[in-house]
Design a protein around this motif. Structure first.
Motif, mmCIF file in Angstrom:
data_model
loop_
_atom_site.group_PDB
_atom_site.id
_atom_site.type_symbol
_atom_site.label_atom_id
_atom_site.label_comp_id
_atom_site.label_asym_id
_atom_site.label_seq_id
_atom_site.Cartn_x
_atom_site.Cartn_y
_atom_site.Cartn_z
ATOM 1 N N GLU A 118 -2.663 -16.895 2.326
ATOM 2 C CA GLU A 118 -1.556 -17.082 1.393
ATOM 3 C C GLU A 118 -0.436 -17.896 2.025
ATOM 4 O O GLU A 118 -0.383 -18.060 3.250
ATOM 5 C CB GLU A 118 -1.013 -15.717 0.940
ATOM 6 N N GLN B 43 4.695 -15.927 -0.050
ATOM 7 C CA GLN B 43 3.929 -14.890 -0.740
ATOM 8 C C GLN B 43 3.699 -13.690 0.172
ATOM 9 O O GLN B 43 3.833 -12.528 -0.245
ATOM 10 C CB GLN B 43 2.576 -15.447 -1.195
ATOM 11 N N SER C 130 7.026 -11.740 0.669
ATOM 12 C CA SER C 130 7.394 -10.948 -0.514
ATOM 13 C C SER C 130 6.541 -9.692 -0.615
ATOM 14 O O SER C 130 7.044 -8.590 -0.873
ATOM 15 C CB SER C 130 7.224 -11.794 -1.780
ATOM 16 N N SER C 131 5.249 -9.853 -0.401
ATOM 17 C CA SER C 131 4.337 -8.715 -0.487
ATOM 18 C C SER C 131 4.633 -7.686 0.605
ATOM 19 O O SER C 131 4.603 -6.471 0.360
ATOM 20 C CB SER C 131 2.895 -9.205 -0.372
#
Length: 622
Positions: free
Chosen positions: A121, A125, A128-129
């Motif tokens: 990713e 991303q 954020s995850s």
């Protein structure tokens, strides 16, 4: 010695390398004379600066006239710290206490999960995850706010260090700890390592007053965090280790495939199938923990699949031994060296098979390490023969890419080392290739040298110097000799009179990669000046590229987007002049070409071999 002044000089040196010198480029005064029409800063009687400023992505404010393009500092990531999220400092005893009471399986699950997400990713991303998954309440809001300001939180280095510490400290039967506690550990590790690396190394200062220890850390950092191009790795493996050796086996040793099978007891086909099966599942979102039964359903007899897996895996005790041995051999390097994981990216845990990092899995199977599988089993004389043979194979692959790039119009434009020797004699040092672009020559030498372990692990300034001397200075002399020949007697090579006022663009292809940055570029420029090589007015700055970047140029040429010469002629004037060619092409030029037809055909072959070997009745996979 005044440490404050030393620090100021170091910071100034860093600023010049990363952001240029805007003050010298702007001319005139920054402050304007008081005048009725001039605005003041809000809420004060202080006059506003007379030059409009813009904020770079890095957060640095510069005059708008200098903000048109990216600068190296814009590519620097600033990480969220443990102290920012907790309001407290972290210590090594704190981390050790937590890990000694933490279940090893939980840590392996955590580190492998986030290393996989980092591989598959985009950084934003993953960050954020990570924040949404691991933090709650005020801490989550604080982390999200810092991320919106451009900060990042997931660092592969810290996850690998955490994994190593867990393997050495965590018991297998302890309870699980809260996710938030575990998620804070990489931040604490990063903060502690950062504080330790601020200590100046006693000895030579390499770059504009910047200590050798910091230069080494930056080199290791860039090398460590380079993302892998999987298609390039698979394509290069197909051509370098399989096709070229089968076409031209060594007279005494035979083919690479036969040597590999004799060394490890499995075939390239079997190893490819296992690696592709694992990677494909993880790419599709599968966890990084696999059961032994999985390997009975990938199209190979289970025993053969597990035999192939054994080549790239080890037990927990063996991995612990490898980590300790690596540290002892290097005399340090715990922060950067991951050679144990590079050799064994798969761990046989008690009840599962763990893929520590899918990036390392691809590098282990499709990179340079199969060479060492063979090399370690050979006798002394055979080792020398095999090393030379592998180097020639790698050079041949790079030469094939250069040949694909070469202009096709108006007669012969691509000249090999053999052509150059035939034209100028076998006693002269010559480069590996030269490309005729009409108004310029691109003169190329290829290096198959890997960075020394001390350079990778930031433990030896001497290793860094050796790498730079071998990769840049030695190769620069061969390129200079070739340029002299072309300048003095071009017709001996081409058969026609030379074009006046041609420029020469020197290029070194580092097939196994090299961390190009403002720091290494400055070191190379200093070394070349001291040697008096590649200093003539008609010679552009030396460019160092890896094979993946060469393949990127190949795609630009094939699609008619740009040319090798145009890219290299434009880079020295660019904001990212001292950064890798791939950064200049993708970030500054904004070019993202599809892969070349040559590479597109090569990287799909492992999948087709897998289909034919394991699933012969199925339709082609790609």
């Amino acid at each position: 010695m005044d440490s404050g002044k030393d620090l100021q000089r170091e910071l100034e040196g860093l600023r010049r390398l990363l952001a240029g010198d805007p003050a010298s480029a702007v001319g005139g005064d920054y402050l304007v004379q008081p005048a009725k029409e001039k605005s003041l800063l809000t809420g004060s009687a202080v006059q506003a600066l007379g030059i409009p400023y813009s904020q770079r992505p890095s957060g640095l404010f510069v005059p708008q006239s200098l903000a048109s393009g990216p600068a190296p500092i814009d590519l620097v990531a600033t990480y969220i710290t443990y102290q920012e999220l907790t309001g407290t400092d972290c210590t090594w005893p704190d981390i050790a206490t937590i890990l000694k009471a933490t279940n090893l399986g939980q840590v392996l699950e955590f580190t492998s999960k986030w290393l996989a997400k980092w591989t598959f990713e985009e950084q934003s991303q993953v960050d954020s995850s990570y924040i949404e998954t691991n933090f709650r309440g005020a801490r989550q809001r604080s982390a999200s706010s810092l991320m919106r300001d451009g900060r990042v939180i997931v660092a592969p280095q810290m996850l690998h260090v955490l994994c190593k510490l867990a393997l050495l400290l965590c018991p297998g039967d302890a309870d699980r700890i809260p996710d938030e506690t575990l998620a804070l550990l990489p931040l604490g590790i990063g903060e502690l390592l950062g504080n330790e690396n601020r200590q100046d190394e006693v000895g030579e200062v390499h770059v504009n007053g910047i200590p050798a220890s910091l230069t080494q850390e930056l080199i290791s950092n860039q090398h460590f965090n380079q993302r892998i191009d999987v298609a390039s790795a698979l394509g290069r493996f197909t051509r370098r280790w399989r096709e070229i050796p089968n076409e031209s086996p060594h007279a005494d040793l035979g083919s690479m495939e036969d040597l590999f099978t004799a060394a490890v007891g499995v075939t390239f086909d079997e190893l490819e199938i296992v690696a592709i099966a694992i990677y494909s599942c993880m790419l599709g979102g599968a966890p990084s923990f696999f059961s032994e039964d999985f390997f009975g359903g990938i199209g190979l007899p289970k025993g053969r699949a597990l035999a192939a897996l054994n080549v790239i895996s080890c037990s927990l005790p063996k991995l612990r031994e490898a980590i300790v041995a690596d540290f002892n051999e290097l005399g340090g390097g715990f922060a950067w060296s991951i050679s144990a994981f590079e050799r064994f990216p798969v761990i046989w845990a008690e009840d599962a098979i763990v893929i520590t990092d899918p990036k390392l899995l691809i590098s282990r199977v499709f990179g340079w390490l199969p060479f060492f599988d063979v090399y370690s089993t050979l006798a002394k004389k055979q080792k020398g023969q095999f090393r030379d043979y592998a180097g020639r194979i790698s050079e041949k692959y790079a030469t094939e890419v250069i040949s694909s790039i070469a202009p096709q119009a108006l007669g012969k434009r691509f000249y090999t080392e053999d052509d150059l020797r035939a034209a100028y004699g076998s006693n002269l040092k010559v480069a590996d290739a030269a490309l005729d672009y009409g108004d310029c020559w691109i003169v190329i030498d290829i290096s198959t040298r890997q960075l020394m372990r001390g350079s990778v692990a930031a433990t030896s300034a001497e290793d860094v110097k050796k790498d730079l001397d071998a990769l840049a200075v030695k190769k620069a002399h061969q390129i200079q000799s070739t340029i002299n020949c072309l300048r003095d007697n071009e017709s001996a090579l081409t058969g026609h009179d030379g074009i006046p006022n041609r420029r020469f663009i020197p290029v070194v292809i580092a097939s196994e990669g090299f961390p190009v940055s403002p720091f290494t570029t400055s070191m190379i420029e200093d070394a070349l000046r001291n040697e008096g090589v590649l200093q003539d007015q008609d010679i552009d700055p030396l460019q160092i590229m890896d094979t993946t970047e060469l393949e990127l140029i190949e795609a630009l040429e094939e699609k008619g987007i740009s040319t090798f010469a145009k890219v290299l002629r434009g880079k020295p004037q660019a904001g990212l002049a001292r950064m890798p060619v791939r950064d200049y092409i993708s970030i500054e030029l904004g070019l993202f070409p599809e892969r070349s037809s040559r590479l597109n055909g090569l990287w799909k072959k492992p999948f087709e071999r897998m289909r034919l070997k394991a699933f012969p009745d199925e339709e082609p996979l790609l």
